[in-house]
Design an enzyme around this catalytic site. Structure first.
Site, mmCIF file in Angstrom:
data_model
loop_
_atom_site.group_PDB
_atom_site.id
_atom_site.type_symbol
_atom_site.label_atom_id
_atom_site.label_comp_id
_atom_site.label_asym_id
_atom_site.label_seq_id
_atom_site.Cartn_x
_atom_site.Cartn_y
_atom_site.Cartn_z
ATOM 1 N N VAL A 1 46.403 75.373 54.199
ATOM 2 C CA VAL A 1 46.490 74.125 53.609
ATOM 3 C C VAL A 1 46.965 74.064 52.185
ATOM 4 O O VAL A 1 47.338 73.137 51.378
ATOM 5 C CB VAL A 1 45.385 73.139 53.451
ATOM 6 C CG1 VAL A 1 44.799 72.839 55.001
ATOM 7 C CG2 VAL A 1 44.035 74.103 52.667
ATOM 8 N N ASN B 1 38.217 69.360 55.100
ATOM 9 C CA ASN B 1 37.097 70.125 55.115
ATOM 10 C C ASN B 1 37.443 71.715 54.501
ATOM 11 O O ASN B 1 36.599 72.392 54.079
ATOM 12 C CB ASN B 1 36.544 70.265 56.535
ATOM 13 C CG ASN B 1 35.436 71.518 56.668
ATOM 14 O OD1 ASN B 1 34.467 71.545 56.231
ATOM 15 N ND2 ASN B 1 36.117 72.811 56.970
ATOM 16 N N SER C 1 30.357 69.037 48.136
ATOM 17 C CA SER C 1 29.174 70.002 47.854
ATOM 18 C C SER C 1 28.151 69.103 46.901
ATOM 19 O O SER C 1 28.460 68.602 46.081
ATOM 20 C CB SER C 1 29.740 71.160 47.488
ATOM 21 O OG SER C 1 28.554 72.208 46.985
ATOM 22 N N TYR D 1 33.893 76.754 41.166
ATOM 23 C CA TYR D 1 33.388 76.014 42.361
ATOM 24 C C TYR D 1 33.125 74.791 41.976
ATOM 25 O O TYR D 1 33.359 73.471 42.753
ATOM 26 C CB TYR D 1 32.674 76.848 43.284
ATOM 27 C CG TYR D 1 32.403 76.054 44.551
ATOM 28 C CD1 TYR D 1 33.192 76.075 45.502
ATOM 29 C CD2 TYR D 1 30.899 75.529 44.758
ATOM 30 C CE1 TYR D 1 32.851 75.439 46.533
ATOM 31 C CE2 TYR D 1 30.653 75.020 46.246
ATOM 32 C CZ TYR D 1 31.669 74.968 46.975
ATOM 33 O OH TYR D 1 31.091 74.305 48.178
ATOM 34 N N SER E 1 36.015 72.138 41.012
ATOM 35 C CA SER E 1 36.626 71.663 42.272
ATOM 36 C C SER E 1 36.150 70.691 42.801
ATOM 37 O O SER E 1 36.622 69.781 43.294
ATOM 38 C CB SER E 1 36.898 73.020 42.944
ATOM 39 O OG SER E 1 36.012 73.183 43.754
ATOM 40 N N LYS E 2 34.619 70.873 43.091
ATOM 41 C CA LYS E 2 34.126 69.770 43.837
ATOM 42 C C LYS E 2 33.608 68.616 43.113
ATOM 43 O O LYS E 2 33.638 67.515 43.712
ATOM 44 C CB LYS E 2 32.807 70.671 44.739
ATOM 45 C CG LYS E 2 32.920 71.676 45.408
ATOM 46 C CD LYS E 2 33.752 71.138 46.471
ATOM 47 C CE LYS E 2 33.981 71.994 47.832
ATOM 48 N NZ LYS E 2 34.587 71.769 48.977
ATOM 49 N N ILE F 1 24.173 75.315 53.701
ATOM 50 C CA ILE F 1 24.311 75.111 54.960
ATOM 51 C C ILE F 1 24.429 76.472 55.608
ATOM 52 O O ILE F 1 25.243 77.310 55.203
ATOM 53 C CB ILE F 1 25.342 74.080 55.299
ATOM 54 C CG1 ILE F 1 25.381 72.897 54.761
ATOM 55 C CG2 ILE F 1 25.451 73.966 57.092
ATOM 56 C CD1 ILE F 1 23.968 72.048 55.035
#
Length: 257
Positions: free
Chosen positions: A64, A90, A141, A154, A157-158, A187
């Site tokens: 992607v 996703n 997230s 991270y 980015s979220k 998860i």
């Protein structure tokens, strides 16, 4: 929920939440287009979907972060089915590191995968979603809603992905296209092992997480898949857009003392 006749593109579909979503939606009658970099893993997920007896997913090997791959994914989907009803963004990755540790290469790598690729594929897919009055579900997230140490790239980015969800929801609402996200906490997937945790460290981490999630446990990928299905279904979420649905066992409301 019924997805019979719906064409659903799922990125990062070769493992974890993406694979669980592919199986969950296939079980509800969707025709899923599974996109990821590993053809071998995609075929394994396809086999599990076929065992449900609900239809055969279409596989497109896709990185992607490459625009040409995203263009090919959409081109092959439209050539085969003539439409897209749901896009599940996703695909993503994580990385540890504080502002003192993280470098520009890590920052660019994480944002390219978790944000820029979502922009690219969403922009390419929007005309088809307007035509079908479809919808988008982004996989974000708890790191988008909360701040955590040693996870700068991270978290950024979220958080940006959540804003992207809200902005595109506003842009596309007049066109009848809904845009939402799910925001999971911990998860059980291969995510943390990909960050370098061995089995012993991962087991200890999951045990620790019993105290950081108010429900007293971590989640599983099927629980996130069910939430994605809820948001993607026009029968259950027809009046829901711009929502960041926290699927996190209550972690976002924790205030450690």
């Amino acid at each position: 929920m019924d997805f019979t006749g719906k064409i659903v593109i799922i990125t990062g579909a070769s493992s974890g939440i993406g694979a669980a979503t592919a199986k969950y939606l296939t079980g509800l009658g969707a025709t899923c287009v599974l996109a990821a970099r590993s053809e071998e893993n995609l075929k394994a997920v396809q086999k599990e979907c076929l065992a449900l007896g609900k239809g055969e997913p279409f596989l497109v090997v896709t990185d992607v972060t490459r625009r040409e791959d995203c263009e090919r994914l959409l081109r092959l989907t439209i050539a085969k089915y003539g439409r897209v009803d749901v896009l599940v963004n996703n695909a993503g990755k994580g990385a540890g590191g504080s502002i003192e540790v993280a470098d520009l290469e890590q920052f660019d790598d994480i944002l390219n995968t978790n944000l820029r690729s979502v922009f690219t594929l969403t922009k390419l897919t929007v005309p088809h979603l307007i035509e079908s009055r479809g919808n988008i579900v982004n996989v974000s997230s708890v790191a988008g809603t909360n701040s955590f140490p040693n996870a700068l790239s991270y978290c950024v980015s979220k958080a940006a992905l959540d804003q992207f969800t809200r902005c595109t929801a506003l842009d596309l609402a007049p066109k009848g296209v809904r845009v939402n996200s799910v925001n999971p906490a911990v998860i059980v997937t291969e995510f943390h092992k990909a960050l370098g945790m061995d089995e012993q460290a991962y087991a200890a981490y999951l045990k620790h997480c019993e105290s950081t999630h108010p429900l007293g446990r971590v989640g599983n990928a099927d629980e996130v898949a069910a939430s994605i299905a809820f948001l993607a279904c026009d029968r259950t979420a027809s009046f829901t857009t711009g929502t960041c649905l926290r699927v996190d066992g209550g972690k976002h409301i924790m205030t450690p003392r």
